[in-house]
Design an enzyme around this catalytic site. Sequence first.
Site, PDB file in Angstrom:
ATOM      1  N   ASP A 219     -35.418  25.639  72.173  1.00 34.45           N
ATOM      2  CA  ASP A 219     -35.876  26.906  72.774  1.00 34.45           C
ATOM      3  C   ASP A 219     -36.742  26.711  74.006  1.00 34.45           C
ATOM      4  O   ASP A 219     -37.063  27.689  74.688  1.00 34.45           O
ATOM      5  CB  ASP A 219     -36.657  27.705  71.724  1.00 34.45           C
ATOM      6  CG  ASP A 219     -35.745  28.157  70.594  1.00 34.45           C
ATOM      7  OD1 ASP A 219     -36.116  27.994  69.416  1.00 34.45           O
ATOM      8  OD2 ASP A 219     -34.645  28.642  70.906  1.00 34.45           O
TER       9      ASP A 219
ATOM     10  N   HIS B 292     -40.398  20.610  65.581  1.00 35.96           N
ATOM     11  CA  HIS B 292     -39.145  20.875  64.860  1.00 35.96           C
ATOM     12  C   HIS B 292     -39.248  20.278  63.461  1.00 35.96           C
ATOM     13  O   HIS B 292     -39.835  19.219  63.276  1.00 35.96           O
ATOM     14  CB  HIS B 292     -37.954  20.242  65.602  1.00 35.96           C
ATOM     15  CG  HIS B 292     -36.647  20.818  65.163  1.00 35.96           C
ATOM     16  ND1 HIS B 292     -35.986  20.378  64.047  1.00 35.96           N
ATOM     17  CD2 HIS B 292     -35.917  21.834  65.661  1.00 35.96           C
ATOM     18  CE1 HIS B 292     -34.872  21.084  63.893  1.00 35.96           C
ATOM     19  NE2 HIS B 292     -34.807  21.972  64.852  1.00 35.96           N
TER      20      HIS B 292
HETATM   21  C1  SDX Z   1     -35.498  26.593  65.997  1.00 36.85           C
HETATM   22  O1  SDX Z   1     -34.457  24.270  61.746  1.00 36.85           O
HETATM   23  C2  SDX Z   1     -33.759  24.324  62.814  1.00 36.85           C
HETATM   24  O2  SDX Z   1     -32.842  23.554  63.037  1.00 36.85           O
HETATM   25  C3  SDX Z   1     -34.155  25.437  63.799  1.00 36.85           C
HETATM   26  C4  SDX Z   1     -33.439  25.403  65.140  1.00 36.85           C
HETATM   27  C5  SDX Z   1     -31.957  25.705  64.995  1.00 36.85           C
HETATM   28  O3  SDX Z   1     -31.181  25.266  65.848  1.00 36.85           O
HETATM   29  O4  SDX Z   1     -31.611  26.481  64.059  1.00 36.85           O
HETATM   30  O5  SDX Z   1     -33.589  24.139  65.730  1.00 36.85           O
HETATM   31  C6  SDX Z   1     -34.000  26.468  66.090  1.00 36.85           C
HETATM   32  O6  SDX Z   1     -35.984  27.392  65.244  1.00 36.85           O
HETATM   33  C7  SDX Z   1     -36.356  25.662  66.824  1.00 36.85           C
HETATM   34  C8  SDX Z   1     -37.888  25.871  66.547  1.00 36.85           C
HETATM   35  C9  SDX Z   1     -38.351  27.060  67.373  1.00 36.85           C
HETATM   36  N1  SDX Z   1     -39.744  27.417  66.986  1.00 36.85           N
HETATM   37  C10 SDX Z   1     -40.786  27.174  67.806  1.00 36.85           C
HETATM   38  O7  SDX Z   1     -40.710  26.585  68.878  1.00 36.85           O
HETATM   39  C11 SDX Z   1     -42.121  27.719  67.292  1.00 36.85           C
HETATM   40  C12 SDX Z   1     -43.210  26.662  67.465  1.00 36.85           C
HETATM   41  N2  SDX Z   1     -42.907  25.540  66.545  1.00 36.85           N
HETATM   42  C13 SDX Z   1     -43.530  25.541  65.263  1.00 36.85           C
HETATM   43  O8  SDX Z   1     -43.959  26.730  64.733  1.00 36.85           O
HETATM   44  C14 SDX Z   1     -43.036  24.460  64.305  1.00 36.85           C
HETATM   45  O9  SDX Z   1     -43.009  23.284  64.995  1.00 36.85           O
HETATM   46  C15 SDX Z   1     -41.717  24.676  63.601  1.00 36.85           C
HETATM   47  C16 SDX Z   1     -41.643  26.016  62.949  1.00 36.85           C
HETATM   48  C17 SDX Z   1     -40.583  24.543  64.554  1.00 36.85           C
HETATM   49  C18 SDX Z   1     -41.588  23.574  62.534  1.00 36.85           C
HETATM   50  O10 SDX Z   1     -42.554  23.815  61.604  1.00 36.85           O
HETATM   51  P1  SDX Z   1     -42.821  22.805  60.369  1.00 36.85           P
HETATM   52  O11 SDX Z   1     -41.767  21.751  60.319  1.00 36.85           O
HETATM   53  O12 SDX Z   1     -43.060  23.633  59.162  1.00 36.85           O
HETATM   54  O13 SDX Z   1     -44.102  22.050  60.807  1.00 36.85           O
HETATM   55  P2  SDX Z   1     -45.574  22.564  60.525  1.00 36.85           P
HETATM   56  O14 SDX Z   1     -45.692  24.019  60.885  1.00 36.85           O
HETATM   57  O15 SDX Z   1     -45.957  22.137  59.160  1.00 36.85           O
HETATM   58  O16 SDX Z   1     -46.398  21.722  61.625  1.00 36.85           O
HETATM   59  C19 SDX Z   1     -46.821  20.382  61.353  1.00 36.85           C
HETATM   60  C20 SDX Z   1     -48.104  20.224  62.146  1.00 36.85           C
HETATM   61  C21 SDX Z   1     -49.128  21.310  61.829  1.00 36.85           C
HETATM   62  O17 SDX Z   1     -50.429  20.780  62.127  1.00 36.85           O
HETATM   63  P3  SDX Z   1     -51.290  20.110  60.903  1.00 36.85           P
HETATM   64  O18 SDX Z   1     -51.311  21.119  59.769  1.00 36.85           O
HETATM   65  O19 SDX Z   1     -50.546  18.823  60.552  1.00 36.85           O
HETATM   66  O20 SDX Z   1     -52.656  19.860  61.509  1.00 36.85           O
HETATM   67  O21 SDX Z   1     -47.832  20.367  63.557  1.00 36.85           O
HETATM   68  C22 SDX Z   1     -48.506  21.506  64.060  1.00 36.85           C
HETATM   69  C23 SDX Z   1     -48.863  22.373  62.868  1.00 36.85           C
HETATM   70  O22 SDX Z   1     -50.006  23.157  63.156  1.00 36.85           O
HETATM   71  N3  SDX Z   1     -47.564  22.184  64.945  1.00 36.85           N
HETATM   72  C24 SDX Z   1     -47.864  22.715  66.124  1.00 36.85           C
HETATM   73  C25 SDX Z   1     -46.650  23.193  66.642  1.00 36.85           C
HETATM   74  N4  SDX Z   1     -45.664  22.941  65.799  1.00 36.85           N
HETATM   75  C26 SDX Z   1     -46.221  22.313  64.729  1.00 36.85           C
HETATM   76  N5  SDX Z   1     -49.048  22.851  66.770  1.00 36.85           N
HETATM   77  C27 SDX Z   1     -49.003  23.473  67.978  1.00 36.85           C
HETATM   78  N6  SDX Z   1     -47.873  23.938  68.555  1.00 36.85           N
HETATM   79  C28 SDX Z   1     -46.678  23.818  67.911  1.00 36.85           C
HETATM   80  N7  SDX Z   1     -45.565  24.294  68.472  1.00 36.85           N
END
Ligand code: SDX
Length: 393
Positions: free
Chosen positions: A329, A272
């Site tokens: 989710d 998140h």
């Molecule tokens: C919602 O913003 C809100 O409040 C949203 C929400 C709401 O109520 O409106 O809470 C609802 O959208 C919840 C999130 C649902 N999405 C998912 O579950 C999809 C999987 N999660 C990710 O794609 C990610 O965690 C996000 C999109 C939720 C957050 O992305 P960020 O903050 O941009 O973080 P990032 O993509 O920069 O990740 C940081 C690191 C990265 O690795 P490095 O580059 O540091 O090596 O963490 C890794 C990412 O690759 N990472 C994950 C991961 N989530 C982040 N690796 C594997 N699996 C994951 N789920």
Amino acid sequence: QTGYVTLDSGYKNTGATKSAITFLDGEEGILRYRGYPIEQLAEKSSFLEVAYLLIYGALPTQSEFDSFRHQITQHTLIHEDIRKILDGFPSSAHPMGILSSLVCSLTAFYPKSIAPEISKEELNLNIVRLMAKISTIAAWSYKNSVGHPLIYPRNDLDYCANFLYMMFSFPTEKYEINPVVVSALNKLLILHADHEQNCSTSTVRLVGSANASLYGSVSAGINALWGPLHGGANQEVVEMLEAIQADGGNTQKWVDKAKDKNDSFRLMGFGHRVYKNFDPRAKIIKKAADEVLNALGINDPLLKIAGELEQAALTDPYFVERKLYPNVDFYSGIIYRALGIPTEMFTVLFAMGRLPGWIAQWKEMRENKEPIGRPRQIYTGELQRDYQEISAR
Ligand code: SDX
């Protein structure tokens, strides 16, 4: 930093606005709507009461709530010409595409809603219409997808019961309203109702900042929520759990896959932007999942797989270092399945829950007369060059 612009892609460190609606503390895992902890609202309130709280800023008195609920009940029917638009969609259409289209079509049936300046009365009427009609549109998009007869709303049913009735009843038989299901749906919608400046809410604000209509702004928000990285994740989580089940339930293999930088796969429902600790909603939903499945006598193997996946990830250094925890989710789809909601409708339920938040944030932005949103950029393209005739290229 170049001159006058600080690049902040994804707005990770940008405060876009001031708001009095929802408070989040990502480190402490705190979420409050107008100061009320969601733990209390999820246990004691109802979705319509929380909608009133978010939109109008205070818990309603009995007479205010009765009036709000009555007005919504009186507006659940949709113009019969909207049925014709619905009939034009193929049954394979994803219901989120139908939802954003039909919500936007309300601008055609209520043209006063697109005036740049609307009266308080007109705004409240638009709010009531949208809150009321989104559940009818949502249920009808499902019925359209399975070729079942559309079910008209009933004025003797509360909001959640009416939605379930429109989703699952048939003209040929009596439909039993299950109070466990109604209570679970109320809780889920409450937990999705607002979340400060998330992607879809920021979209609603940005579109609304151009003095675009509430219906047009919310339609844009629905499309942002549809994204698999945002609200669309709830559908992706269950499809991921089903894939893990089909693959023999080896959760560690999938955790390793999510860590592999050469693999675009992410553990859906994990991580998140703001919560760097457990998402407080995930905690409540996980507990509710156990309760609802027990109450309904359902043993869903996906719940066990979800629990194993969560444990595998929470003890894995990759996830621990990045502070990746289950988000809203991760478990919500398990409950939706138990309620009989089909997978492709999960994000529609998220949109129904988030609607009062979108409305409240849009209303606040307009009341505060916020300027049109127009960020800048850092230009990285070609320097100046002169036009060349095509013969010379
Ligand atoms: C919602 O913003 C809100 O409040 C949203 C929400 C709401 O109520 O409106 O809470 C609802 O959208 C919840 C999130 C649902 N999405 C998912 O579950 C999809 C999987 N999660 C990710 O794609 C990610 O965690 C996000 C999109 C939720 C957050 O992305 P960020 O903050 O941009 O973080 P990032 O993509 O920069 O990740 C940081 C690191 C990265 O690795 P490095 O580059 O540091 O090596 O963490 C890794 C990412 O690759 N990472 C994950 C991961 N989530 C982040 N690796 C594997 N699996 C994951 N789920």
